[in-house]
Design a protein around this motif. Structure first.
Motif, mmCIF file in Angstrom:
data_model
loop_
_atom_site.group_PDB
_atom_site.id
_atom_site.type_symbol
_atom_site.label_atom_id
_atom_site.label_comp_id
_atom_site.label_asym_id
_atom_site.label_seq_id
_atom_site.Cartn_x
_atom_site.Cartn_y
_atom_site.Cartn_z
ATOM 1 N N VAL A 186 -23.656 18.227 -11.713
ATOM 2 C CA VAL A 186 -24.274 17.745 -10.087
ATOM 3 C C VAL A 186 -24.235 18.935 -9.292
ATOM 4 O O VAL A 186 -24.911 19.121 -8.196
ATOM 5 C CB VAL A 186 -23.293 16.624 -9.380
ATOM 6 N N ALA A 187 -23.463 20.096 -9.691
ATOM 7 C CA ALA A 187 -23.660 21.539 -9.082
ATOM 8 C C ALA A 187 -24.021 22.413 -10.431
ATOM 9 O O ALA A 187 -23.690 21.940 -11.623
ATOM 10 C CB ALA A 187 -22.413 21.735 -8.620
ATOM 11 N N THR A 188 -24.752 23.264 -10.300
ATOM 12 C CA THR A 188 -25.075 24.394 -11.130
ATOM 13 C C THR A 188 -24.814 25.793 -10.956
ATOM 14 O O THR A 188 -25.383 26.814 -11.381
ATOM 15 C CB THR A 188 -26.636 24.112 -11.457
ATOM 16 N N SER A 189 -23.961 25.984 -9.855
ATOM 17 C CA SER A 189 -23.512 27.448 -9.584
ATOM 18 C C SER A 189 -22.220 27.913 -9.434
ATOM 19 O O SER A 189 -21.350 26.899 -9.313
ATOM 20 C CB SER A 189 -24.100 27.770 -8.057
ATOM 21 N N VAL A 190 -22.004 29.038 -9.743
ATOM 22 C CA VAL A 190 -20.620 29.769 -9.514
ATOM 23 C C VAL A 190 -19.921 29.452 -8.324
ATOM 24 O O VAL A 190 -18.574 29.265 -8.303
ATOM 25 C CB VAL A 190 -20.627 31.239 -10.011
ATOM 26 N N ALA A 191 -20.688 29.715 -7.367
ATOM 27 C CA ALA A 191 -20.147 29.567 -5.821
ATOM 28 C C ALA A 191 -19.377 28.270 -5.407
ATOM 29 O O ALA A 191 -18.636 28.116 -5.155
ATOM 30 C CB ALA A 191 -21.301 30.129 -4.870
ATOM 31 N N GLU A 192 -20.578 27.202 -5.969
ATOM 32 C CA GLU A 192 -20.038 25.769 -5.603
ATOM 33 C C GLU A 192 -18.733 25.285 -6.142
ATOM 34 O O GLU A 192 -17.921 24.827 -5.804
ATOM 35 C CB GLU A 192 -21.133 24.885 -6.002
ATOM 36 N N GLU A 193 -18.783 25.633 -7.577
ATOM 37 C CA GLU A 193 -17.590 25.308 -8.406
ATOM 38 C C GLU A 193 -16.334 26.220 -7.970
ATOM 39 O O GLU A 193 -15.213 25.564 -7.721
ATOM 40 C CB GLU A 193 -17.700 25.609 -10.002
ATOM 41 N N LEU A 194 -16.278 27.129 -7.632
ATOM 42 C CA LEU A 194 -15.266 28.139 -7.117
ATOM 43 C C LEU A 194 -14.590 27.871 -5.795
ATOM 44 O O LEU A 194 -13.539 27.674 -5.462
ATOM 45 C CB LEU A 194 -15.408 29.781 -7.147
ATOM 46 N N ARG A 195 -15.723 27.518 -4.857
ATOM 47 C CA ARG A 195 -15.470 27.101 -3.410
ATOM 48 C C ARG A 195 -14.468 25.693 -3.701
ATOM 49 O O ARG A 195 -13.602 25.579 -2.898
ATOM 50 C CB ARG A 195 -16.415 26.892 -2.770
ATOM 51 N N LEU A 196 -15.191 24.676 -4.355
ATOM 52 C CA LEU A 196 -14.598 23.481 -4.411
ATOM 53 C C LEU A 196 -13.247 23.392 -5.039
ATOM 54 O O LEU A 196 -12.233 22.672 -4.695
ATOM 55 C CB LEU A 196 -15.318 22.504 -5.222
ATOM 56 N N LEU A 197 -13.028 24.354 -6.067
ATOM 57 C CA LEU A 197 -11.588 24.506 -6.473
ATOM 58 C C LEU A 197 -10.520 24.903 -5.587
ATOM 59 O O LEU A 197 -9.611 24.076 -5.518
ATOM 60 C CB LEU A 197 -11.707 25.421 -7.682
ATOM 61 N N GLU A 198 -10.916 25.577 -4.822
ATOM 62 C CA GLU A 198 -10.216 26.270 -3.516
ATOM 63 C C GLU A 198 -9.975 25.137 -2.641
ATOM 64 O O GLU A 198 -8.886 24.975 -2.055
ATOM 65 C CB GLU A 198 -10.716 27.503 -2.990
ATOM 66 N N TYR A 199 -10.884 24.400 -1.999
ATOM 67 C CA TYR A 199 -10.961 23.618 -1.064
ATOM 68 C C TYR A 199 -10.422 22.353 -1.528
ATOM 69 O O TYR A 199 -9.611 21.828 -0.667
ATOM 70 C CB TYR A 199 -12.404 23.199 -0.567
ATOM 71 N N GLY A 200 -10.209 22.056 -2.704
ATOM 72 C CA GLY A 200 -9.339 20.584 -3.331
ATOM 73 C C GLY A 200 -8.084 20.968 -2.963
ATOM 74 O O GLY A 200 -7.143 20.511 -2.308
ATOM 75 N N GLN A 201 -7.486 22.458 -3.346
ATOM 76 C CA GLN A 201 -6.106 22.682 -3.075
ATOM 77 C C GLN A 201 -5.733 22.583 -1.433
ATOM 78 O O GLN A 201 -4.823 22.301 -1.064
ATOM 79 C CB GLN A 201 -5.870 24.054 -3.467
ATOM 80 N N ARG A 202 -6.695 23.259 -0.699
ATOM 81 C CA ARG A 202 -6.655 23.109 0.638
ATOM 82 C C ARG A 202 -6.553 21.619 1.275
ATOM 83 O O ARG A 202 -5.513 21.442 2.297
ATOM 84 C CB ARG A 202 -7.648 23.816 1.697
ATOM 85 N N LEU A 203 -7.106 20.790 0.807
ATOM 86 C CA LEU A 203 -7.252 19.491 1.477
ATOM 87 C C LEU A 203 -6.008 18.843 0.847
ATOM 88 O O LEU A 203 -5.577 17.951 1.919
ATOM 89 C CB LEU A 203 -8.503 18.723 0.744
#
Ligand code: ZN
Length: 456
Positions: free
Chosen positions: A327-344
């Motif tokens: 559903v995503a195909t980029s380095v940026a989207e995966e790394l960003r969501l990894l960090e944002y999950g922890q923040r949420l």
């Protein structure tokens, strides 16, 4: 490319940090032959058009699923879950031919290069035709994955997947799962058949077990004692709460606990997802040396849960990123969501930074480079002599990039821009993306469009 050539980089992220005025010499086999520091050398054959970073390894892909990405976002009559999504995926599988698999994989792999990946680990379980009918060559669909990777230039680690059952305790597979099924002997024969094919194309061969649901411990031991790939070993584990409940009911133990108790888990292994762990399991997995294979966009899309990344990293665990259902195909989207999950979860900022004052983007990028390389069976990763020349050139004409230095570049790319920050991508010494376009984009898109029109 036949002879060696050189690339001058005004700013480049080397293992020792950001460095200015570096000339990389690339050998005919696509690896980095030398790294020299000094002002622009007249003999450098090319100049990078922006700051240069290593391309990352995508450690988890089911390429065929790219064909259905975005089409399962439709509410059903019941409570939608991972399990209802899986039924939609089985319907797609029943309609795809080897030609379709190749065309979809080529499209996906071209997109991954544009997203900053230079290498993909294909967790390949789609072996047979509808209903489980065998292809004339049992390795047919695996060979199509090899061809798609070659056509796009992306590096490949191929993990044929052992899948035999529908649930814990050796349950009979359902009709929708028939295209995935082998017994242990058939699976070992597939690995043997693929060994020379991978060697001839420069791909790395490893293996995967789909999950503790899909293989009995006895089957896993048979395969692990007989296989001779020497490559990585991956398994989906503890992705869903229902899987944890079913594993407890079957064995009295949780999935990660069971895996670590019963299998020789070490640095060859990659635990995909490992979302649902107790603090004790988190420490044990971190200390095992295995990589945690995280796919944050897919895990969010499927409602899996949030991986305990802050605890796992604190315990010294290695992790990398994959795009799984794509559903995503980029380095940026995966790394960003990894960090944002922890923040949420924590209601705090900057959760995965390496310490006070450290850049979150840099910490995430370094971890994914190291863990992804390990999980792909490519331990010599990063821009160093002997490594494959897998490079991302950020767009020096983009004002955000032009005005940033050092780790700010990663912050801009990963948290504020995404793939638009990427200009050129080199894989194994070849330019596969120039000015944001893949070298075979038109041809790949034409074949992919035909497949979609047929399937959807
Ligand atoms: Zn997966």
């Amino acid at each position: 490319m036949s002879a060696s050539r050189s690339l001058f980089c005004q700013h480049v992220l080397l293992p020792e940090g950001w460095t200015s005025d570096v000339t990389l010499t690339i050998a005919a086999n696509g690896s980095i032959a030398s790294i020299e520091t000094g002002p622009a050398q007249s003999r450098a054959s090319q100049h990078a058009a922006g700051p240069v970073v290593p391309a990352l390894h995508n450690l988890h892909s089911h390429a065929f699923q790219r064909a259905m990405a975005g089409l399962a976002e439709l509410a059903g009559s019941t409570d939608d879950s991972f399990w209802t999504w899986r039924e939609a995926m089985y319907r797609l599988v029943g309609r795809m031919s080897p030609d379709d698999i190749e065309a979809v994989a080529a499209k996906l792999y071209s997109e991954l290069t544009k997203g900053g990946f230079g290498h993909v680990v294909e967790f390949h379980y789609f072996h047979h035709a509808a209903g489980g009918r065998r292809h004339a060559n049992p390795a047919e669909t695996s060979l199509r994955i090899l061809r798609a990777a070659r056509a796009t230039g992306i590096g490949l680690t191929l993990l044929p997947v052992f899948y035999a059952h529908a649930g814990f305790g050796g349950a009979e597979p359902g009709q929708g799962q028939r295209p995935f099924i082998h017994d242990a002997d058939q699976f070992l024969a597939l690995l043997d058949a693929l060994k020379p094919e991978c060697a001839a194309t420069g791909a790395t061969l490893g293996l995967a077990v789909h999950s503790l649901r899909a293989a009995t411990p006895e089957e896993m031991r048979t395969i692990l004692s007989a296989e001779a790939t020497g490559g990585p070993i991956h398994i989906h584990v503890a992705e869903q709460e229902r899987e944890v409940e079913d594993c407890l009911a079957w064995s009295g133990r949780r999935p990660v606990e069971f895996l670590l108790d019963e299998m020789p888990v070490d640095g060859r292994w990659c635990a995909i997802h490992a979302t649902h762990m107790t603090p004790g399991e988190t420490i044990r997995l971190a200390r095992s040396g295995a990589v945690a294979g995280l796919c944050p966009a897919t895990e969010a899309n499927l409602g899996d849960g949030i991986f305990p990344a802050t605890d796992f990293a604190r315990d010294g665990g290695a992790y990398g990123i994959g795009t799984d259902s794509h559903v995503a195909t980029s380095v940026a989207e995966e790394l960003r969501l990894l960090e944002y999950g922890q923040r949420l979860r924590d209601r705090r900022r900057n959760r995965l930074a390496g310490g006070p004052g450290a850049s979150v983007g840099r910490t995430l990028f370094d971890a994914a480079l190291k863990g992804g390389g390990q999980a792909a069976g490519q331990p010599t990763s990063g821009i160093r002599v002997g490594a494959r020349a897998d490079l991302v050139v950020l767009d020096g004409d983009n004002p955000f990039i032009a005005a940033a230095t050092g780790d700010q570049l990663l912050g801009r790319w990963l948290f504020a821009l995404g793939s638009e920050a990427i200009r050129d991508v080199m894989a194994a010494g070849q330019w596969v993306v120039r000015q944001g376009r893949h070298r075979n984009e038109e041809e790949i898109d034409r074949a992919f469009r035909e497949v979609l029109l047929k399937l959807v």
